[in-house]
Scaffold this motif. Structure first.
Motif, PDB file in Angstrom:
ATOM      1  N   ARG A   1      41.795  46.185  30.859  1.00  0.00           N
ATOM      2  CA  ARG A   1      41.434  46.867  29.611  1.00  0.00           C
ATOM      3  C   ARG A   1      39.928  46.865  29.393  1.00  0.00           C
ATOM      4  O   ARG A   1      39.342  47.894  29.069  1.00  0.00           O
ATOM      5  CB  ARG A   1      42.176  46.208  28.442  1.00  0.00           C
ATOM      6  N   VAL A   2      39.298  45.731  29.602  1.00  0.00           N
ATOM      7  CA  VAL A   2      37.839  45.647  29.402  1.00  0.00           C
ATOM      8  C   VAL A   2      37.128  46.593  30.364  1.00  0.00           C
ATOM      9  O   VAL A   2      36.200  47.304  29.977  1.00  0.00           O
ATOM     10  CB  VAL A   2      37.338  44.195  29.593  1.00  0.00           C
ATOM     11  N   ARG A   3      37.600  46.618  31.595  1.00  0.00           N
ATOM     12  CA  ARG A   3      36.988  47.516  32.576  1.00  0.00           C
ATOM     13  C   ARG A   3      37.081  48.961  32.094  1.00  0.00           C
ATOM     14  O   ARG A   3      36.134  49.719  32.142  1.00  0.00           O
ATOM     15  CB  ARG A   3      37.708  47.361  33.920  1.00  0.00           C
TER      16      ARG A   3
ATOM     17  N   PRO B   1      46.108  37.343  28.643  1.00  0.00           N
ATOM     18  CA  PRO B   1      46.804  37.655  29.894  1.00  0.00           C
ATOM     19  C   PRO B   1      45.772  38.264  30.862  1.00  0.00           C
ATOM     20  O   PRO B   1      45.196  39.302  30.565  1.00  0.00           O
ATOM     21  CB  PRO B   1      47.838  38.701  29.500  1.00  0.00           C
ATOM     22  N   ARG B   2      45.558  37.591  31.962  1.00  0.00           N
ATOM     23  CA  ARG B   2      44.423  37.864  32.830  1.00  0.00           C
ATOM     24  C   ARG B   2      44.318  39.324  33.283  1.00  0.00           C
ATOM     25  O   ARG B   2      43.324  40.010  33.026  1.00  0.00           O
ATOM     26  CB  ARG B   2      44.507  36.936  34.036  1.00  0.00           C
ATOM     27  N   GLU B   3      45.372  39.777  33.947  1.00  0.00           N
ATOM     28  CA  GLU B   3      45.325  41.122  34.532  1.00  0.00           C
ATOM     29  C   GLU B   3      45.135  42.173  33.452  1.00  0.00           C
ATOM     30  O   GLU B   3      44.315  43.075  33.568  1.00  0.00           O
ATOM     31  CB  GLU B   3      46.629  41.409  35.278  1.00  0.00           C
ATOM     32  N   LEU B   4      45.925  42.029  32.381  1.00  0.00           N
ATOM     33  CA  LEU B   4      45.901  43.024  31.320  1.00  0.00           C
ATOM     34  C   LEU B   4      44.522  43.147  30.703  1.00  0.00           C
ATOM     35  O   LEU B   4      43.974  44.235  30.564  1.00  0.00           O
ATOM     36  CB  LEU B   4      46.906  42.652  30.231  1.00  0.00           C
TER      37      LEU B   4
ATOM     38  N   LEU C   1      33.482  41.729  22.047  1.00  0.00           N
ATOM     39  CA  LEU C   1      34.898  41.347  22.085  1.00  0.00           C
ATOM     40  C   LEU C   1      35.536  41.409  20.688  1.00  0.00           C
ATOM     41  O   LEU C   1      36.611  41.979  20.498  1.00  0.00           O
ATOM     42  CB  LEU C   1      35.040  39.939  22.657  1.00  0.00           C
ATOM     43  N   TYR C   2      34.827  40.840  19.705  1.00  0.00           N
ATOM     44  CA  TYR C   2      35.366  40.848  18.351  1.00  0.00           C
ATOM     45  C   TYR C   2      35.424  42.262  17.783  1.00  0.00           C
ATOM     46  O   TYR C   2      36.304  42.609  17.013  1.00  0.00           O
ATOM     47  CB  TYR C   2      34.547  39.926  17.443  1.00  0.00           C
TER      48      TYR C   2
ATOM     49  N   GLU D   1      35.669  32.521  30.272  1.00  0.00           N
ATOM     50  CA  GLU D   1      35.679  33.081  31.623  1.00  0.00           C
ATOM     51  C   GLU D   1      35.647  34.604  31.561  1.00  0.00           C
ATOM     52  O   GLU D   1      34.969  35.260  32.354  1.00  0.00           O
ATOM     53  CB  GLU D   1      36.933  32.607  32.363  1.00  0.00           C
ATOM     54  N   LEU D   2      36.381  35.147  30.593  1.00  0.00           N
ATOM     55  CA  LEU D   2      36.406  36.602  30.426  1.00  0.00           C
ATOM     56  C   LEU D   2      34.998  37.134  30.173  1.00  0.00           C
ATOM     57  O   LEU D   2      34.561  38.118  30.770  1.00  0.00           O
ATOM     58  CB  LEU D   2      37.334  36.978  29.269  1.00  0.00           C
TER      59      LEU D   2
END
Lengths: 226, 224
Positions: B74-76, B67-70, B39-40, B27-28
């Motif tokens: 972070r990715v953003r 953890p969804r919000e975190l 991601l890796y 989903e992420l």
């Protein structure tokens, strides 16, 4: 790393030294170092053991070498039988032989010909494995992952001695990458954008985005386009 | 005053405790449009902490959750900042973890992280130079949440703040909560492991409770 004040360490024959920070470390013969080593360049040949971690710019090992702690280096070149107990962290690692990593194995680029066993996760931008023995990793992740049977070159012949089982195969629980090309691999789950499942593979579930190619001589139980 | 005693005890129970909302890796990737490779890579560069990779068995085999919000925040941030910084520079930017940062009072109130009133709880004249450490900020934030529904006398606020500050932000693997017990107008604050059933003696009551890990997560989300 700047170690201008540091000395060189050279070990020959049967010898032993203390850990510490050195400019260059050379171990030839049957040598042991009793603690953590920091060096610009480190080269070990013969039977070498470091009872600690290694941090170096370049690390070259040939023969039977063990590092008890983590190995962190920009460039790693290994020939023969290499064991690292605290994880391997490199920029680029090129290996011919048998590599055993307890912990994670991380690099921007890993090129391996031979046998690999990673207790944790194998994570690299580019992973290129030419299989000789029965290899194993818990999880493999990266951008481009290619696993194939090694060509029967001079190496294969030589490496039979150091590699336990001579049946080329890779076993992993999970393999995830953007481009994944596998041969002789058994995995529960493979996920990727473009996935090629080659001859001799046995995969439980493949999740792909753009493309999936499966060799007639491979088995895939479940294919899911996501 | 000194003669008031409050008895309470906790019974340890297994497997309870609230979880932060999770997001699967799939989903992420879908939501953010990033690839496995990215991601890796970020994991290798420690832009995304190892502790955020939560492995779970599901019916499709092993899955990784975050953890969804975190992780979304972070990715953003990585995607926003990547334009002008190399990954290594980025890693350094994230490296001085929240714990080491110091916040200006005005910034905290302007961003509505804690109220001016709560900042008034700071001992002495507050942070004289107008700066608040993360540890103190966490204590303030938790204290504010704890007294949301009930007024707390200033002397007790200070005691609570002292306790929270000494306790510090919970570690990821620790699950503790702070309890506020009142009896005959006297307050008692306790920090206990989560997951216990709580009984208090007659005459005393549990005024409020707060999970420290959730609280920390909420705070870091707000600060990110």
């Amino acid at each position: 790393m700047m170690l201008a004040e540091a000395f060189d360490l050279a070990l020959n024959g049967i010898s032993r030294a203390a850990g510490g920070a050195y400019r260059s470390v050379k171990m030839e013969g049957v040598c042991k170092i009793d603690g953590d080593v920091k060096a610009e360049d480190m080269a070990v040949s013969g039977v070498g053991k470091v009872y600690g971690g290694v941090e170096a710019r370049t690390f070259v090992a040939a023969g039977r070498v063990t590092v008890a702690g983590p190995l962190t280096a920009d460039r790693v070149r290994l020939e023969g039988q290499f064991t690292v107990r605290g994880g391997l962290y490199a920029d680029k690692a090129v290996l011919d032989g048998a590599l055993k990593v307890e912990g994670n194995c991380e690099a921007e680029e890993i090129v391996l010909n031979g046998w690999i066993r990673v207790g944790g996760m194998l994570n690299a931008g580019r992973i290129d494995i030419g299989l000789i023995g029965a290899s194993k990793a818990q999880e493999i992740g990266g951008s481009s992952i290619e696993v194939k049977r090694a060509e029967r070159g001079a190496w294969a012949h030589l490496l039979q001695r150091v590699i336990p089982a001579f049946d080329p195969a890779l076993e992993a629980r999970m393999i995830e990458g953007d481009e994944v090309r596998l041969e002789a691999t058994a995995a529960a789950v493979v996920r990727g954008d473009r996935v090629v499942i080659g001859a001799g593979c046995s995969i439980g579930r493949v999740e792909y985005k753009t493309e999936l190619i499966v060799h007639p001589n491979a088995s895939v139980k479940e294919r899911v386009r996501v | 005053m000194d003669s008031v005693t409050v008895f309470c005890y906790g019974l340890a129970m297994e497997g309870s405790g609230m979880e932060p909302e999770l997001i699967s890796k799939k989903e992420l990737l879908e939501i953010t449009g990033i690839s496995y490779g990215q991601l890796y890579r970020w994991k290798r560069k420690q832009l995304i902490p190892e502790a955020w990779f939560i492995r779970r068995s599901t019916f499709t085999g092993q899955e990784t959750f975050f953890p969804r919000e975190l992780v979304l925040a972070r990715v953003r941030r990585i995607l926003e900042m990547k334009e002008d910084l190399s990954l290594d520079e980025l890693a350094e930017k994230f490296a001085p973890e929240l714990y080491e940062l110091v916040w200006r009072r005005e910034e905290l109130t302007a961003r509505r992280i804690v109220s001016e009133q709560t900042l008034g709880m700071l001992p002495g004249d507050g942070a004289a130079d107008g700066r608040v450490s993360f540890r103190m900020l966490f204590a303030l934030y938790a204290a504010e949440k704890l007294q949301r529904h009930e007024r707390m006398p200033p002397a007790e606020q200070r005691a609570l703040l002292q306790l929270l500050k000494a306790e510090g932000p919970a570690r990821e693997d620790e699950d503790k909560e702070v309890l506020w017990v009142r009896k005959a107008g006297i307050s008692l604050f306790l920090v206990v492991p989560i997951g216990g059933e709580l009984r208090v003696e007659t005459g005393a009551r549990l005024a409020a409770r707060l999970k420290l890990r959730d609280c920390l997560q909420e705070l870091t989300n707000k600060l990110a």
